[in-house]
Design a protein around this motif. Structure first.
Motif, PDB file in Angstrom:
ATOM      1  N   LYS A  81       0.848  -1.192   0.000  1.00 35.91           N
ATOM      2  CA  LYS A  81       0.000   0.000   0.000  1.00 35.91           C
ATOM      3  C   LYS A  81       0.883   1.242   0.000  1.00 35.91           C
ATOM      4  O   LYS A  81       1.773   1.393   0.838  1.00 35.91           O
ATOM      5  CB  LYS A  81      -0.920   0.014   1.215  1.00 35.91           C
ATOM      6  N   ILE A  82       0.659   2.147  -0.956  1.00 36.48           N
ATOM      7  CA  ILE A  82       1.480   3.353  -1.061  1.00 36.48           C
ATOM      8  C   ILE A  82       0.671   4.629  -0.875  1.00 36.48           C
ATOM      9  O   ILE A  82       1.226   5.738  -0.908  1.00 36.48           O
ATOM     10  CB  ILE A  82       2.202   3.408  -2.424  1.00 36.48           C
ATOM     11  N   GLY A  83      -0.627   4.507  -0.656  1.00 36.41           N
ATOM     12  CA  GLY A  83      -1.459   5.686  -0.449  1.00 36.41           C
ATOM     13  C   GLY A  83      -2.839   5.308   0.027  1.00 36.41           C
ATOM     14  O   GLY A  83      -3.291   4.173  -0.161  1.00 36.41           O
ATOM     15  N   GLU A  84      -3.491   6.267   0.677  1.00 34.26           N
ATOM     16  CA  GLU A  84      -4.837   6.005   1.178  1.00 34.26           C
ATOM     17  C   GLU A  84      -5.581   7.328   1.322  1.00 34.26           C
ATOM     18  O   GLU A  84      -4.987   8.357   1.652  1.00 34.26           O
ATOM     19  CB  GLU A  84      -4.771   5.294   2.525  1.00 34.26           C
ATOM     20  N   GLY A  85      -6.874   7.292   1.030  1.00 36.37           N
ATOM     21  CA  GLY A  85      -7.698   8.488   1.168  1.00 36.37           C
ATOM     22  C   GLY A  85      -9.151   8.104   1.345  1.00 36.37           C
ATOM     23  O   GLY A  85      -9.479   6.920   1.549  1.00 36.37           O
TER      24      GLY A  85
END
Length: 386
Positions: A81-85
């Motif tokens: 996982k490299i990003g989350e929003g």
């Protein structure tokens, strides 16, 4: 960062088993204005809409199965996982060519949350806009996956992989090395070229509507690309100056006429650009709740340090350690102020933004110290807006 308002999508997704029925169905609808124009002798056809333009290019996008993308991310492993929003999560993945031959390709895979129709609406907009646009400063969409099955709705997007993360990371993450002054300007020049393409390089005008540092991605050479087109809108046509819509976006970046009146135009993107100009100058976010009240809102804080004042250098990002051109920094601040004019008509065009950034880079090629006031800096980079 907190969003201030979102659209309400009253449509309900139909359940099935095949990929992207919405894309196929929406392309079947004709543009009434185009039909009327072509039937009228002697009149020119109206510009085609994004869905119509997308129909011509949809074959360029690869339709992935959910299993392909699950395998590409080791079952959507947390380690990848490299990003989350609010929309969901982004994973680093590896895909193989459709025919199974050749070397695998590194990609970024955005997996939307299963719940929320707003996420689906933005997903559809992103597929169509990125399926149409083609510019070196816009992120490339490789394909998508859309499944409406018994186990729920799955919406995924597959992009080219950008190894140096975002401009936001390099400006505000203290763990990463300081982004040099000239490189900051070069990055903004690149995304300005991307905005110029959206504003005037297509058959239809496109308002990006979500310009901020987190949406500026950087490749291995720090070449910038605009990403996340879920909020993009077609611009006004005919003699209209704006489109009317409910405000949506990130607090601190949206233009006042858009927030207060719902009036959206390409000049709304220019306002957002002005905010980001001050972010690269100061190394501060548009809104920082953990600072003293007088310093929480960036645009209010910088007003206390005008570009022509002796106090101006106090707002410059301390991480630059005086390795910048003070003359260029003053002109960038003046130009940012012109982008932040209350009246949209008084803001510069994107072509003027590009011109001013090129001049600032030229100034910065001279001896780079904060004490260097070049003679050129007296010739303001702020263009006169007619």
């Amino acid at each position: 960062m907190k969003c201030f308002l979102y659209f309400k999508d009253k449509s309900k997704a139909k359940r099935g088993s095949n990929s992207a029925p919405e894309l196929q169905n929406q392309n079947k609808h004709k543009n009434p204005a185009l039909d009327r124009a072509t039937k009228s002798s002697g009149s020119l056809p109206s510009p085609r809409s994004i869905p119509e333009l997308y129909k011509e290019k949809e074959h360029n996008l690869r339709v992935f199965t959910f299993q392909e993308l699950r395998d590409a991310t080791n079952g959507f492993s947390r380690l990848l996982k490299i990003g989350e929003g609010g929309f969901g999560s982004v994973y680093k993945g590896t895909i193989r060519p459709p025919n199974g031959r050749g070397n695998p390709t590194l990609v970024a895979i955005k997996k939307l949350n299963k719940n929320g129709l707003q996420g689906h609406k933005e997903w559809l907009a992103e597929v169509q806009f990125l399926g149409v646009v083609d510019h070196p400063n816009l992120v490339k969409l490789l394909g998508y996956c859309s499944i409406d099955g018994e186990r729920g709705i799955q919406r995924l997007l597959v992009y080219e992989f950008m190894p140096n993360r975002s401009l936001e990371d390099h400006l505000f993450n203290r763990v990463l090395p300081t982004l040099p002054w000239k490189r900051r300007l070069q990055i903004l020049l690149g995304v300005a070229l991307g905005l110029a393409y959206l504003h005037g390089g297509l058959e239809v005008q496109v308002i990006y509507r979500d310009f901020k540092t987190s949406n500026v991605l950087l490749d291995e050479n720090f070449h910038p690309k605009l990403s996340d087109f879920g909020l993009a809108r077609e611009g006004p046509t005919g003699d209209r100056t704006h489109v009317s819509t409910a405000p949506v976006g990130t607090y601190g970046y949206a233009a006042p006429e858009y927030v207060e009146l719902g009036r959206l135009s390409v000049q709304s993107d220019i306002w957002s650009f002005g905010v980001v100009l001050y972010e690269i100058l100061t190394g501060r976010r548009a809104l920082e709740r953990n600072r003293p009240i007088a310093e929480q809102k960036l645009l209010l804080w910088v007003k206390q340090y005008p570009a022509d004042s002796n106090r101006f250098s106090m707002i410059i990002d301390p991480r630059l350690r005086n390795q910048y051109s003070l003359g260029a920094a003053r002109e960038i601040a003046k130009f940012a102020d012109s982008c932040l004019n209350k009246n949209p008509k008084d803001r510069p065009e994107i072509s003027q933004v590009i011109q001013s950034l090129k001049q600032a880079i030229e100034y910065s090629d001279e001896p780079t110290t904060s004490r260097n006031m070049t003679s050129k800096s007296s010739q303001s980079m702020v263009p006169k807006v007619k």
